[in-house]
Design a protein around this motif. Sequence first.
Motif, mmCIF file in Angstrom:
data_model
loop_
_atom_site.group_PDB
_atom_site.id
_atom_site.type_symbol
_atom_site.label_atom_id
_atom_site.label_comp_id
_atom_site.label_asym_id
_atom_site.label_seq_id
_atom_site.Cartn_x
_atom_site.Cartn_y
_atom_site.Cartn_z
ATOM 1 N N ILE A 1 10.973 2.486 -10.892
ATOM 2 C CA ILE A 1 11.790 1.263 -10.914
ATOM 3 C C ILE A 1 13.169 1.605 -10.344
ATOM 4 C CG2 ILE A 1 12.839 -0.532 -12.357
ATOM 5 C CD1 ILE A 1 10.573 -0.049 -14.394
ATOM 6 N N LEU A 2 13.687 2.764 -10.748
ATOM 7 C CA LEU A 2 15.053 3.133 -10.342
ATOM 8 C C LEU A 2 15.199 3.288 -8.832
ATOM 9 C CD1 LEU A 2 15.928 5.655 -13.184
ATOM 10 C CD2 LEU A 2 16.852 3.353 -12.860
ATOM 11 N N ILE A 3 14.155 3.809 -8.175
ATOM 12 C CA ILE A 3 14.285 4.015 -6.724
ATOM 13 C C ILE A 3 13.750 2.824 -5.923
ATOM 14 C CG2 ILE A 3 14.211 6.536 -6.784
ATOM 15 C CD1 ILE A 3 11.221 6.002 -5.620
ATOM 16 N N SER A 4 13.152 1.863 -6.612
ATOM 17 C CA SER A 4 12.482 0.784 -5.880
ATOM 18 C C SER A 4 13.486 -0.129 -5.179
ATOM 19 C CB SER A 4 11.643 -0.047 -6.849
ATOM 20 O OG SER A 4 12.482 -0.725 -7.751
ATOM 21 N N GLY A 5 13.014 -0.745 -4.115
ATOM 22 C CA GLY A 5 13.839 -1.707 -3.377
ATOM 23 C C GLY A 5 15.176 -1.110 -2.977
ATOM 24 N N GLY A 6 15.172 0.170 -2.588
ATOM 25 C CA GLY A 6 16.410 0.827 -2.174
ATOM 26 C C GLY A 6 17.441 0.834 -3.309
ATOM 27 N N GLY A 7 16.960 0.927 -4.566
ATOM 28 C CA GLY A 7 17.866 0.982 -5.725
ATOM 29 C C GLY A 7 18.200 -0.394 -6.283
ATOM 30 N N ARG A 8 17.630 -1.447 -5.661
ATOM 31 C CA ARG A 8 17.911 -2.810 -6.156
ATOM 32 C C ARG A 8 16.674 -3.458 -6.767
ATOM 33 N NH1 ARG A 8 22.561 -5.459 -2.939
ATOM 34 N NH2 ARG A 8 23.714 -3.618 -2.305
ATOM 35 N N CYS A 9 15.569 -2.796 -6.753
ATOM 36 C CA CYS A 9 14.308 -3.252 -7.370
ATOM 37 C C CYS A 9 13.917 -4.675 -6.976
ATOM 38 C CB CYS A 9 14.384 -3.151 -8.901
ATOM 39 S SG CYS A 9 12.789 -3.532 -9.672
ATOM 40 N N ASN A 10 12.958 -4.736 -6.100
ATOM 41 C CA ASN A 10 12.362 -6.033 -5.736
ATOM 42 C C ASN A 10 11.348 -6.340 -6.844
ATOM 43 O OD1 ASN A 10 10.223 -7.037 -2.938
ATOM 44 N ND2 ASN A 10 11.227 -8.244 -4.518
ATOM 45 N N PHE A 11 11.844 -6.985 -7.918
ATOM 46 C CA PHE A 11 11.097 -7.003 -9.184
ATOM 47 C C PHE A 11 9.975 -8.020 -9.244
ATOM 48 C CE2 PHE A 11 15.093 -9.357 -9.753
ATOM 49 C CZ PHE A 11 14.595 -10.626 -10.044
ATOM 50 N N THR A 12 9.998 -9.039 -8.398
ATOM 51 C CA THR A 12 8.840 -9.944 -8.307
ATOM 52 C C THR A 12 8.932 -10.711 -6.995
ATOM 53 O OG1 THR A 12 7.448 -11.549 -9.453
ATOM 54 C CG2 THR A 12 9.803 -12.010 -9.471
ATOM 55 N N ASN A 13 7.974 -11.610 -6.804
ATOM 56 C CA ASN A 13 7.972 -12.442 -5.612
ATOM 57 C C ASN A 13 7.672 -13.878 -6.018
ATOM 58 O OD1 ASN A 13 7.019 -13.816 -3.107
ATOM 59 N ND2 ASN A 13 7.516 -11.803 -2.270
ATOM 60 N N LEU A 14 8.477 -14.807 -5.517
ATOM 61 C CA LEU A 14 8.301 -16.221 -5.867
ATOM 62 C C LEU A 14 6.919 -16.729 -5.476
ATOM 63 C CD1 LEU A 14 11.782 -17.663 -4.783
ATOM 64 C CD2 LEU A 14 10.901 -17.382 -7.123
ATOM 65 N N HIS A 15 6.300 -16.085 -4.477
ATOM 66 C CA HIS A 15 4.994 -16.565 -3.993
ATOM 67 C C HIS A 15 3.827 -15.765 -4.561
ATOM 68 C CE1 HIS A 15 7.598 -18.796 -1.473
ATOM 69 N NE2 HIS A 15 7.950 -17.758 -0.725
ATOM 70 N N ALA A 16 4.069 -15.030 -5.648
ATOM 71 C CA ALA A 16 2.978 -14.220 -6.208
ATOM 72 C C ALA A 16 1.768 -15.115 -6.499
ATOM 73 C CB ALA A 16 3.437 -13.520 -7.486
ATOM 74 N N ALA A 17 0.618 -14.704 -5.986
ATOM 75 C CA ALA A 17 -0.640 -15.444 -6.157
ATOM 76 C C ALA A 17 -1.765 -14.448 -5.888
ATOM 77 C CB ALA A 17 -0.710 -16.611 -5.177
ATOM 78 N N PRO A 18 -2.936 -14.698 -6.439
ATOM 79 C CA PRO A 18 -4.009 -13.704 -6.344
ATOM 80 C C PRO A 18 -4.352 -13.271 -4.914
ATOM 81 C CG PRO A 18 -4.615 -15.424 -7.893
ATOM 82 C CD PRO A 18 -3.315 -15.852 -7.273
ATOM 83 N N ASP A 19 -4.147 -14.170 -3.925
ATOM 84 C CA ASP A 19 -4.538 -13.791 -2.557
ATOM 85 C C ASP A 19 -3.564 -12.777 -1.938
ATOM 86 O OD1 ASP A 19 -2.382 -15.425 -2.164
ATOM 87 O OD2 ASP A 19 -3.322 -16.686 -0.630
ATOM 88 N N ARG A 20 -2.525 -12.396 -2.646
ATOM 89 C CA ARG A 20 -1.608 -11.378 -2.126
ATOM 90 C C ARG A 20 -1.887 -10.008 -2.743
ATOM 91 N NH1 ARG A 20 2.962 -14.819 -0.153
ATOM 92 N NH2 ARG A 20 1.672 -16.287 0.971
ATOM 93 N N PHE A 21 -3.084 -9.845 -3.284
ATOM 94 C CA PHE A 21 -3.470 -8.582 -3.909
ATOM 95 C C PHE A 21 -4.806 -8.131 -3.328
ATOM 96 C CE2 PHE A 21 -0.484 -10.587 -6.675
ATOM 97 C CZ PHE A 21 0.271 -9.542 -7.207
ATOM 98 N N ILE A 22 -4.951 -6.820 -3.180
ATOM 99 C CA ILE A 22 -6.185 -6.243 -2.637
ATOM 100 C C ILE A 22 -6.956 -5.634 -3.805
ATOM 101 C CG2 ILE A 22 -7.111 -4.500 -1.039
ATOM 102 C CD1 ILE A 22 -4.268 -4.530 0.268
ATOM 103 N N SER A 23 -8.250 -5.923 -3.858
ATOM 104 C CA SER A 23 -9.093 -5.360 -4.921
ATOM 105 C C SER A 23 -10.533 -5.516 -4.488
ATOM 106 C CB SER A 23 -8.852 -6.133 -6.226
ATOM 107 O OG SER A 23 -9.779 -5.736 -7.220
#
Length: 395
Positions: A46-68
């Motif tokens: 978490i500390l190093i994520s998003g260049g230290g600013r943490c891109n903590f979620t996405n407004l468009h999060a939806a199942p089709d944006r995940f690979i499985s």
Amino acid sequence: MSSAMERYDSIIIGAGAAGLYAAFHAGRRGRRVLLLEHNAKVGAKILISGGGRCNFTNLHAAPDRFISANPHFARSALARHTQHDFLKLIQKHRITHYEKTLGQLFCDGARSAQKIVRMLLDECAAAGVDIHTLYRINSIQRTDRFIVDTMMGPFESETLTIATGGFPIPKLGATGFAFDIAKQFNIPVVETRPGLVPLTFAESDLAWMRPLSGVSADVIARAGKTEFREAALFTHRGLSGPAILQASSYWRKGESIVIDWLPDAAEDALAARKRDRPKAQLKTVLGEFFSERLATAFAEQLPQGALGDMKDATLIDAARKLKAWQLTPSGDEGYSKAEVMVGGIDTNALSQQSMEARAVPGLFFIGEAVDVTGWLGGYNFQWAWSSGWAAGQVI
Ligand code: FDA
């Protein structure tokens, strides 16, 4: 079994995003929770994520944006605990944030990712979660309960949650612990590979790519049927940048990727310029579309000469080549540079409501260890929160 063994309702191994999140949700339900971490500090990624600013979620999060291997698996957790639920927590803790691009939400300010870790630790403290860092796990046994033997002694619990993440960035403490446990309990694993990772190329391609190291361009990168319009960046080993990182998660060794270097131009774009600039060299006209270094590199691989001396068909072919540039990566930069892992604990072995192993009651897997991999842009943290929350309701 020693009577001195400390008893918990719930033990979680791995104090990253998913483990911390599951811990305080279980603690809020009045469960006695122990969170075990082998690093000195929690939340290293978490500390190093998003260049230290943490891109903590996405407004468009939806199942089709995940690979499985099972694209439906993530639906339940993502729908029951959404990006908006996580945002409420961010707002409760008065963490200022902004949308950078494409729905990506970042904390505001240098090293502001610390605020996310602070928030998770505060929530854990409020929920009475015990957190032990620098604890190495020796073994796990299951009787009617789980016995977790550590270098500091054994602990016992009703449920055990594995939140140890995937292989990326071993120097931050990443291990294959989840897969050792999967093996111990006969839980299948979908083959793992680096995702969101720079792609490397053979010397024959690097001959033209390497001199462009540091140059970026707005492109559409395609891997299979999936395409991403974002920036591509030349590196000294090949290609990176968001478009390439996204495509890398869909790419398999031996396959090609296709890059549209002219995403806003039609196939007749160069032929159309012939009427206005018949005396101009193709290289000069390419300069209208690309930086000088890129225009020169492409011109060397296309027919040379003035536009007026070329047939329309030649110019259309040149534009077609630029719009469907096929490249076969030789490999990728591996787990030391990957932002995420593709593959993991086979979701067919887990309950999609709770993340509990179907064949091993009381054993849960959450976060990146599971075969659910998000796109670049805050999706992987959202999966950590959603899957952690789902387990947190029952562990
Ligand atoms: P995570 O890896 O966070 O936590 C696992 C924890 O388990 C760690 O604390 C580890 O030390 C511990 N552990 C491992 N083995 C253990 C063992 N044997 N015993 C005890 N503890 C053990 N995603 C996103 O959405 N937005 C972003 O901005 C970024 N940025 C980003 C940058 C970089 C450089 C990387 C590498 C990754 C990202 N990600 C990201 C991806 C994101 O960080 C990742 O998907 C989540 O942290 C996964 O959360 P988990 O809790 O599952 O694993």
